[in-house]
Design a protein around this motif. Sequence first.
Motif, PDB file in Angstrom:
ATOM      1  N   THR A 193     -10.784  68.481 -49.568  1.00 50.29           N
ATOM      2  CA  THR A 193      -9.708  68.419 -50.563  1.00 50.29           C
ATOM      3  C   THR A 193     -10.277  68.067 -51.935  1.00 50.29           C
ATOM      4  O   THR A 193     -11.139  67.206 -52.057  1.00 50.29           O
ATOM      5  CB  THR A 193      -8.661  67.370 -50.152  1.00 50.29           C
ATOM      6  OG1 THR A 193      -8.136  67.722 -48.872  1.00 50.29           O
ATOM      7  CG2 THR A 193      -7.525  67.294 -51.160  1.00 50.29           C
ATOM      8  N   LYS A 194      -9.750  68.740 -52.968  1.00 50.02           N
ATOM      9  CA  LYS A 194     -10.173  68.446 -54.345  1.00 50.02           C
ATOM     10  C   LYS A 194      -9.120  67.568 -55.018  1.00 50.02           C
ATOM     11  O   LYS A 194      -7.919  67.739 -54.809  1.00 50.02           O
ATOM     12  CB  LYS A 194     -10.380  69.742 -55.128  1.00 50.02           C
ATOM     13  CG  LYS A 194     -11.523  70.600 -54.583  1.00 50.02           C
ATOM     14  CD  LYS A 194     -11.765  71.812 -55.467  1.00 50.02           C
ATOM     15  CE  LYS A 194     -12.786  72.758 -54.838  1.00 50.02           C
ATOM     16  NZ  LYS A 194     -14.073  72.099 -54.609  1.00 50.02           N
ATOM     17  N   LEU A 195      -9.594  66.637 -55.840  1.00 50.59           N
ATOM     18  CA  LEU A 195      -8.716  65.697 -56.526  1.00 50.59           C
ATOM     19  C   LEU A 195      -8.270  66.254 -57.874  1.00 50.59           C
ATOM     20  O   LEU A 195      -9.069  66.833 -58.607  1.00 50.59           O
ATOM     21  CB  LEU A 195      -9.440  64.373 -56.757  1.00 50.59           C
ATOM     22  CG  LEU A 195     -10.037  63.677 -55.521  1.00 50.59           C
ATOM     23  CD1 LEU A 195     -10.813  62.446 -55.961  1.00 50.59           C
ATOM     24  CD2 LEU A 195      -8.947  63.305 -54.532  1.00 50.59           C
ATOM     25  N   ALA A 196      -7.005  66.052 -58.199  1.00 49.79           N
ATOM     26  CA  ALA A 196      -6.500  66.433 -59.522  1.00 49.79           C
ATOM     27  C   ALA A 196      -6.223  65.158 -60.322  1.00 49.79           C
ATOM     28  O   ALA A 196      -7.146  64.511 -60.787  1.00 49.79           O
ATOM     29  CB  ALA A 196      -5.266  67.317 -59.384  1.00 49.79           C
ATOM     30  N   ILE A 197      -4.953  64.759 -60.443  1.00 48.95           N
ATOM     31  CA  ILE A 197      -4.634  63.531 -61.188  1.00 48.95           C
ATOM     32  C   ILE A 197      -3.724  62.650 -60.343  1.00 48.95           C
ATOM     33  O   ILE A 197      -3.012  63.136 -59.469  1.00 48.95           O
ATOM     34  CB  ILE A 197      -3.963  63.826 -62.551  1.00 48.95           C
ATOM     35  CG1 ILE A 197      -2.696  64.675 -62.348  1.00 48.95           C
ATOM     36  CG2 ILE A 197      -4.930  64.510 -63.497  1.00 48.95           C
ATOM     37  CD1 ILE A 197      -1.870  64.843 -63.597  1.00 48.95           C
ATOM     38  N   GLY A 198      -3.734  61.333 -60.636  1.00 47.64           N
ATOM     39  CA  GLY A 198      -2.936  60.400 -59.845  1.00 47.64           C
ATOM     40  C   GLY A 198      -2.461  59.206 -60.647  1.00 47.64           C
ATOM     41  O   GLY A 198      -3.034  58.122 -60.533  1.00 47.64           O
TER      42      GLY A 198
END
Length: 645
Positions: free
Chosen positions: A90-95
């Motif tokens: 899984t790739k991370l975007a924003i949080g």
Amino acid sequence: MMKIVLKNGSVKEYSEAKSVYEIAKDISEGLARVACAGLVNGEVVDLRYVVDKDCELSILTFEDEDGKKAFRHTTAHILAQAVKRLFPETKLAIGPAIDDGFYYDFDKEGSFSAEEIAKLEEEMKKIVKEELPIERFELPREEALALMREAKEDYKVELINDLPEDAVLSFYKQGEFVDLCAGPHLMNTKTVKAFKLTLVAGAYWRGNEKNKMLTRIYGTAFTKKSDLDAHIEKIEEAKKRDHNKLGRELELFTTVDVIGQGLPLLMPKGAKVIQLLQRFVEDEEEKRGYLLTKTPFMAKSDLYKISGHWDHYRDGMFILGDEARDEDVLALRPMTCPFQFMIYNSSQKSYRDLPLRYAETSTLFRNESSGEMHGLIRVRQFTISEGHLIVTPDQLEEEFKGVVDLINFMMTTLGIENDISYRFSKWDPENKEKYIDNPEAWEATQIKMKKILDNLGIDYKEAVGEAAFYGPKLDIQFKNVHGKEDTIITVQIDFALADRFNMTYVDKDGEKKRPIIIHRTSIGCYERTLAMLIEKYAGAFPTWLAPVQVKILPISEKYHDYTDKVKKLLQSRGVRVEADYRAEKIGYKIREARMERVPYLLVVGEKEEQNNEIAVRSRKNGDEGPVALDAFVERIVKEIETKEK
């Protein structure tokens, strides 16, 4: 010596630089344990921030709004770490943290199932138990890019590339997990103990529907389990009141794929509520001196070029025709103001003609992105109680006051006067392309508007960058059941369009002068107002607004004639009434009618027919027993006429 002025006014002195966390610890061990962030000279900072000169300092805990955000932002990182452990591809975007929790966007093959969400929560608990220290570090741009490329975090690479050359590139590390982040964050994962993942949804990368659809996991976090439990209970109640769910169950509106997104169908009951609101608004506006107009749904692009909408709002408009093929280019109207200005210009006006108050129940069209649309809150076609006041400078404050008085009357009648807040929306001088470029006019108009708002005693918040492109505005805000804030009504002071449309009036001195324009709605967008009322009242509208005000329930078919008599009498007095003639048990009929949120149920049988009575069951009082028919009719007619809540 370095002097630190604390929130309570006391002063701490230090001979060397110290982090916010060290200062909190020096004040008390207990404060350090609950510290979430710091506030240095009004700026929110990380607990690791080093204070090296005199300043004012507040230690922020979970009780502070910015402290909550730091706490929940840390929880978002714990979620991301759990996702990377269980789903490493899984790739991370924003949080970020949001008003009532947090979310994190992920690029994963397929969404997250309920079972996977449960596993993620368990993994998050493990991370908390590991008591991982959270460390902050900075990297030069090339090293930051290399780190994220090596981790195959494409979205982080894009974010770094889009940041200014002089931007500080900070990262946070907890155990094996590293994330590009500005912070602030807690010192250790062990603090986060009461959390819950609440929703899985789709979200376009950077909110742009042209980008890839990502999976967004929402959650929330608290310092105590009891607070979390109370919040979860509130969420469950919100789901029951959600207009998107309840409005369909009560057959107020529906949507159909082949018609299109953002184009809801108002069913008979929903259409009736809208009709009642429109009649109420139009009658009240007429009492207050508004003149009704009726203008086209579309116009040539020439009109919008004059107003400036073509330059500033074209992406939000539906365009018809093609200049390349030598066709007239038309656009569906996103607002009514240019049309009403043309009505004003149809004859020369004198100062004696002003103020002029134009009002129109306007159907408008805006090309909202698919990711933004939701139920009746944000749609592509909607109807609005639109109005424009053309006034002299001397009349501006009094007319603005009259507009606010009308809005307050509407909100009080609807019963939501305590559920709204006010926002003074100003222009952003750093983002001039969004606005008509006239800094002097912007500043002068905003000063005038602030003075008016202060004189009215309105408690407002200021929001830079939320103005209309032609002037500042007062926004009336309402939060839906999920805590998301939406604008329901606006009042704008327009310094520009009178000049663009060459609008004039002849003043007392015989000279032609430019009027000032107030743009306003009195009840806002009817669809959004309906959504708000569904959620406010959980579908149980006040009697005057209820699509069906009375339901008559005969015990058996022997009493259908008496049912007809009661029904005709109520209808003759303007009451909206239905009768349930089905051969069902009376208990079943009562339960069904209650589910429909009908204000009054009238049960009729032998005794009621003999005594010219009805057995009344009301939402407010429950089973009221037998009531004389004529007395009930007078009672409900008065309740409707006074718009009792």
